[in-house]
Design an enzyme around this catalytic site. Sequence first.
Site, PDB file in Angstrom:
ATOM      1  N   SER A 118     -54.684  26.180 -33.815  1.00  0.00           N
ATOM      2  CA  SER A 118     -54.772  24.897 -33.100  1.00  0.00           C
ATOM      3  C   SER A 118     -53.616  24.744 -32.121  1.00  0.00           C
ATOM      4  O   SER A 118     -52.505  25.250 -32.355  1.00  0.00           O
ATOM      5  CB  SER A 118     -54.710  23.769 -34.127  1.00  0.00           C
ATOM      6  OG  SER A 118     -54.409  22.555 -33.490  1.00  0.00           O
ATOM      7  N   ALA A 119     -53.860  23.970 -31.062  1.00  0.00           N
ATOM      8  CA  ALA A 119     -52.795  23.623 -30.110  1.00  0.00           C
ATOM      9  C   ALA A 119     -51.685  22.826 -30.783  1.00  0.00           C
ATOM     10  O   ALA A 119     -50.598  22.692 -30.219  1.00  0.00           O
ATOM     11  CB  ALA A 119     -53.380  22.823 -28.956  1.00  0.00           C
ATOM     12  N   CYS A 120     -51.966  22.312 -31.993  1.00  0.00           N
ATOM     13  CA  CYS A 120     -50.929  21.557 -32.728  1.00  0.00           C
ATOM     14  C   CYS A 120     -49.760  22.445 -33.125  1.00  0.00           C
ATOM     15  O   CYS A 120     -48.747  21.942 -33.611  1.00  0.00           O
ATOM     16  CB  CYS A 120     -51.520  20.906 -33.972  1.00  0.00           C
ATOM     17  SG  CYS A 120     -52.603  19.545 -33.580  1.00  0.00           S
ATOM     18  N   TYR A 149     -49.630  20.279 -40.323  1.00  0.00           N
ATOM     19  CA  TYR A 149     -50.872  20.948 -39.907  1.00  0.00           C
ATOM     20  C   TYR A 149     -50.548  22.055 -38.891  1.00  0.00           C
ATOM     21  O   TYR A 149     -51.036  23.172 -38.986  1.00  0.00           O
ATOM     22  CB  TYR A 149     -51.819  19.893 -39.326  1.00  0.00           C
ATOM     23  CG  TYR A 149     -53.065  20.430 -38.672  1.00  0.00           C
ATOM     24  CD1 TYR A 149     -54.114  20.962 -39.427  1.00  0.00           C
ATOM     25  CD2 TYR A 149     -53.214  20.390 -37.279  1.00  0.00           C
ATOM     26  CE1 TYR A 149     -55.264  21.440 -38.808  1.00  0.00           C
ATOM     27  CE2 TYR A 149     -54.354  20.862 -36.666  1.00  0.00           C
ATOM     28  CZ  TYR A 149     -55.385  21.393 -37.429  1.00  0.00           C
ATOM     29  OH  TYR A 149     -56.515  21.867 -36.808  1.00  0.00           O
ATOM     30  N   LYS A 153     -50.808  26.233 -39.227  1.00  0.00           N
ATOM     31  CA  LYS A 153     -51.562  27.035 -38.255  1.00  0.00           C
ATOM     32  C   LYS A 153     -50.689  28.173 -37.725  1.00  0.00           C
ATOM     33  O   LYS A 153     -51.134  29.292 -37.561  1.00  0.00           O
ATOM     34  CB  LYS A 153     -52.051  26.159 -37.093  1.00  0.00           C
ATOM     35  CG  LYS A 153     -53.188  25.214 -37.465  1.00  0.00           C
ATOM     36  CD  LYS A 153     -54.460  25.973 -37.799  1.00  0.00           C
ATOM     37  CE  LYS A 153     -55.655  25.082 -37.989  1.00  0.00           C
ATOM     38  NZ  LYS A 153     -56.807  25.786 -38.582  1.00  0.00           N
ATOM     39  N   ASN A 178     -58.588  20.197 -29.138  1.00  0.00           N
ATOM     40  CA  ASN A 178     -59.533  19.068 -29.224  1.00  0.00           C
ATOM     41  C   ASN A 178     -60.972  19.409 -28.858  1.00  0.00           C
ATOM     42  O   ASN A 178     -61.399  19.249 -27.708  1.00  0.00           O
ATOM     43  CB  ASN A 178     -59.090  17.925 -28.301  1.00  0.00           C
ATOM     44  CG  ASN A 178     -57.917  17.181 -28.879  1.00  0.00           C
ATOM     45  OD1 ASN A 178     -57.919  16.811 -30.044  1.00  0.00           O
ATOM     46  ND2 ASN A 178     -56.895  16.986 -28.074  1.00  0.00           N
ATOM     47  N   ARG A 220     -54.442  14.130 -23.058  1.00  0.00           N
ATOM     48  CA  ARG A 220     -55.090  15.197 -23.831  1.00  0.00           C
ATOM     49  C   ARG A 220     -56.206  15.795 -22.987  1.00  0.00           C
ATOM     50  O   ARG A 220     -56.647  15.199 -21.996  1.00  0.00           O
ATOM     51  CB  ARG A 220     -55.735  14.642 -25.116  1.00  0.00           C
ATOM     52  CG  ARG A 220     -54.798  14.111 -26.183  1.00  0.00           C
ATOM     53  CD  ARG A 220     -53.977  15.209 -26.841  1.00  0.00           C
ATOM     54  NE  ARG A 220     -53.175  14.686 -27.936  1.00  0.00           N
ATOM     55  CZ  ARG A 220     -51.994  14.077 -27.792  1.00  0.00           C
ATOM     56  NH1 ARG A 220     -51.478  13.913 -26.590  1.00  0.00           N
ATOM     57  NH2 ARG A 220     -51.322  13.656 -28.845  1.00  0.00           N
ATOM     58  N   ARG A 283     -50.697  16.731 -23.739  1.00  0.00           N
ATOM     59  CA  ARG A 283     -51.176  18.074 -24.113  1.00  0.00           C
ATOM     60  C   ARG A 283     -52.343  18.441 -23.212  1.00  0.00           C
ATOM     61  O   ARG A 283     -53.205  17.607 -22.932  1.00  0.00           O
ATOM     62  CB  ARG A 283     -51.617  18.104 -25.580  1.00  0.00           C
ATOM     63  CG  ARG A 283     -52.194  19.446 -25.983  1.00  0.00           C
ATOM     64  CD  ARG A 283     -52.386  19.556 -27.483  1.00  0.00           C
ATOM     65  NE  ARG A 283     -51.120  19.616 -28.183  1.00  0.00           N
ATOM     66  CZ  ARG A 283     -50.951  19.243 -29.455  1.00  0.00           C
ATOM     67  NH1 ARG A 283     -51.962  18.783 -30.146  1.00  0.00           N
ATOM     68  NH2 ARG A 283     -49.773  19.351 -30.027  1.00  0.00           N
TER      69      ARG A 283
HETATM   70  P1  NAD Z   1     -64.204  20.374 -40.152  1.00  0.00           P
HETATM   71  O1  NAD Z   1     -63.280  19.619 -41.040  1.00  0.00           O
HETATM   72  O2  NAD Z   1     -65.437  19.698 -39.660  1.00  0.00           O
HETATM   73  O3  NAD Z   1     -64.619  21.760 -40.829  1.00  0.00           O
HETATM   74  C1  NAD Z   1     -63.800  22.438 -41.754  1.00  0.00           C
HETATM   75  C2  NAD Z   1     -64.660  22.768 -42.945  1.00  0.00           C
HETATM   76  O4  NAD Z   1     -63.865  23.517 -43.879  1.00  0.00           O
HETATM   77  C3  NAD Z   1     -65.175  21.518 -43.693  1.00  0.00           C
HETATM   78  O5  NAD Z   1     -66.586  21.506 -43.739  1.00  0.00           O
HETATM   79  C4  NAD Z   1     -64.577  21.653 -45.070  1.00  0.00           C
HETATM   80  O6  NAD Z   1     -65.422  21.214 -46.128  1.00  0.00           O
HETATM   81  C5  NAD Z   1     -64.335  23.165 -45.154  1.00  0.00           C
HETATM   82  N1  NAD Z   1     -63.337  23.459 -46.182  1.00  0.00           N
HETATM   83  C6  NAD Z   1     -62.151  22.836 -46.372  1.00  0.00           C
HETATM   84  N2  NAD Z   1     -61.546  23.327 -47.443  1.00  0.00           N
HETATM   85  C7  NAD Z   1     -62.369  24.294 -47.956  1.00  0.00           C
HETATM   86  C8  NAD Z   1     -62.302  25.137 -49.091  1.00  0.00           C
HETATM   87  N3  NAD Z   1     -61.253  25.100 -49.912  1.00  0.00           N
HETATM   88  N4  NAD Z   1     -63.319  26.007 -49.314  1.00  0.00           N
HETATM   89  C9  NAD Z   1     -64.401  26.035 -48.489  1.00  0.00           C
HETATM   90  N5  NAD Z   1     -64.524  25.249 -47.402  1.00  0.00           N
HETATM   91  C10 NAD Z   1     -63.514  24.377 -47.144  1.00  0.00           C
HETATM   92  O7  NAD Z   1     -63.298  20.861 -38.900  1.00  0.00           O
HETATM   93  P2  NAD Z   1     -63.746  21.472 -37.505  1.00  0.00           P
HETATM   94  O8  NAD Z   1     -63.469  20.448 -36.481  1.00  0.00           O
HETATM   95  O9  NAD Z   1     -65.084  22.078 -37.603  1.00  0.00           O
HETATM   96  O10 NAD Z   1     -62.631  22.604 -37.328  1.00  0.00           O
HETATM   97  C11 NAD Z   1     -62.873  23.967 -37.669  1.00  0.00           C
HETATM   98  C12 NAD Z   1     -61.583  24.759 -37.518  1.00  0.00           C
HETATM   99  O11 NAD Z   1     -61.074  24.641 -36.186  1.00  0.00           O
HETATM  100  C13 NAD Z   1     -60.466  24.274 -38.454  1.00  0.00           C
HETATM  101  O12 NAD Z   1     -59.737  25.382 -38.913  1.00  0.00           O
HETATM  102  C14 NAD Z   1     -59.591  23.444 -37.542  1.00  0.00           C
HETATM  103  O13 NAD Z   1     -58.257  23.384 -37.987  1.00  0.00           O
HETATM  104  C15 NAD Z   1     -59.726  24.193 -36.219  1.00  0.00           C
HETATM  105  N6  NAD Z   1     -59.470  23.307 -35.075  1.00  0.00           N
HETATM  106  C16 NAD Z   1     -60.364  22.328 -34.762  1.00  0.00           C
HETATM  107  C17 NAD Z   1     -60.099  21.489 -33.690  1.00  0.00           C
HETATM  108  C18 NAD Z   1     -61.063  20.389 -33.318  1.00  0.00           C
HETATM  109  O14 NAD Z   1     -60.774  19.660 -32.347  1.00  0.00           O
HETATM  110  N7  NAD Z   1     -62.181  20.196 -33.986  1.00  0.00           N
HETATM  111  C19 NAD Z   1     -58.917  21.645 -32.926  1.00  0.00           C
HETATM  112  C20 NAD Z   1     -58.028  22.640 -33.301  1.00  0.00           C
HETATM  113  C21 NAD Z   1     -58.315  23.492 -34.360  1.00  0.00           C
END
Ligand code: NAD
Length: 324
Positions: A118-120, A149, A153, A178, A220, A283
């Site tokens: 993530s960009a975070c 977080y 990452k 995002n 953002r 960002r």
């Molecule tokens: P999300 O929360 O919708 O999806 C993550 C999924 O992981 C969830 O369905 C959750 O149930 C599952 N999960 C969590 N713990 C688990 C475990 N112990 N075992 C099995 N499954 C588990 O998030 P997202 O928005 O779909 O993001 C997906 C990835 O992208 C994440 O790693 C997130 O950090 C990264 N990311 C997302 C964004 C964004 O803007 N959406 C930005 C930066 C990074």
Amino acid sequence: MKKALVCGAGGFIGSHMVKRLKREGLWVRGIDLKYPRYTETEADDFLIGDLRDPHVCRSAIDQRFDEIYQFAADMGGAGFVFVGIHDADIMHNSATINLNVLDACRKRNNKRIFYSSSACMYPEFNQLDPDNPNCAEDSAYPAQPDSEYGWEKLFSERLYLAFARNHGIEARVARYHNIFGPEGSWFDGREKAPAALCRKVASAKDGGEIEIWGDGKQTRSFMYVDECLEATCRLTRSDWIGPVNIGSDEMVTINQLAEMIIGISGKKIAIKHIDGPLGVRGRNSDNRLIEHKLGWRPSKPLIEGLRTTYEWVSQQVAANKKDD
Ligand code: NAD
């Protein structure tokens, strides 16, 4: 037939990725703690399981996959990540998932794995000026993310790079900025700014007002989920490890984002600024490296993705009202 595994296939990006891979003709296994909330999964095989458990990881990764996408993480928007009370869970849960997934990949001789950082993870001191944030990939060090977080990452992307260096894992690492679109969190406390603002605007009466955290001048960029999937597949199938930004570079203030959504709704709505969890001041995705390495850059205007997302969120709001 090519086979893929999607970890986190019940989540926002994972469930969209399953659909895309099915459209491309792959055989897909998904794994998550839960099924997707808003649509039936299209995965050929869907395991409900906890990736913090190494046995579950090994049973999910019990064969050779051509591609593994690792999206599973304990995550959410500012109201989840910046409030402090989830810090230990975020670090412990997500790091454990990544340790287990990589260990299972190594044991089953699975090589090609995409990891969503993530960009975070970028240092806070480069994101204090809302008009000129620096998120070039090589600005990551010295590290100073503003959340646990972000630190997790950073640790996990290094873990993937180390497994590539020492164990022949063909890791592909991206830093998402995002990502938004339909079928993501919009009211469960994990929603991010675009979905949260769509919900507030859809719920507000014509002539009413919505609340925004902070002064709304923080900047953002927001990438529509389909473009995120396109970039993710291009990186995963390339011969380059990254890390690389995957995000839009159409930077807006949160006030501008809210005005765009209000405009789409056709209502007259005022904005009220209140205290709330915020994150960095500015960002934006720096897309020079992805363009140079993959010959690709995002092109969908923010307003188009917002129209689709607003329509979906307002349907959810209307359906929820009926259930009340
Ligand atoms: P999300 O929360 O919708 O999806 C993550 C999924 O992981 C969830 O369905 C959750 O149930 C599952 N999960 C969590 N713990 C688990 C475990 N112990 N075992 C099995 N499954 C588990 O998030 P997202 O928005 O779909 O993001 C997906 C990835 O992208 C994440 O790693 C997130 O950090 C990264 N990311 C997302 C964004 C964004 O803007 N959406 C930005 C930066 C990074």
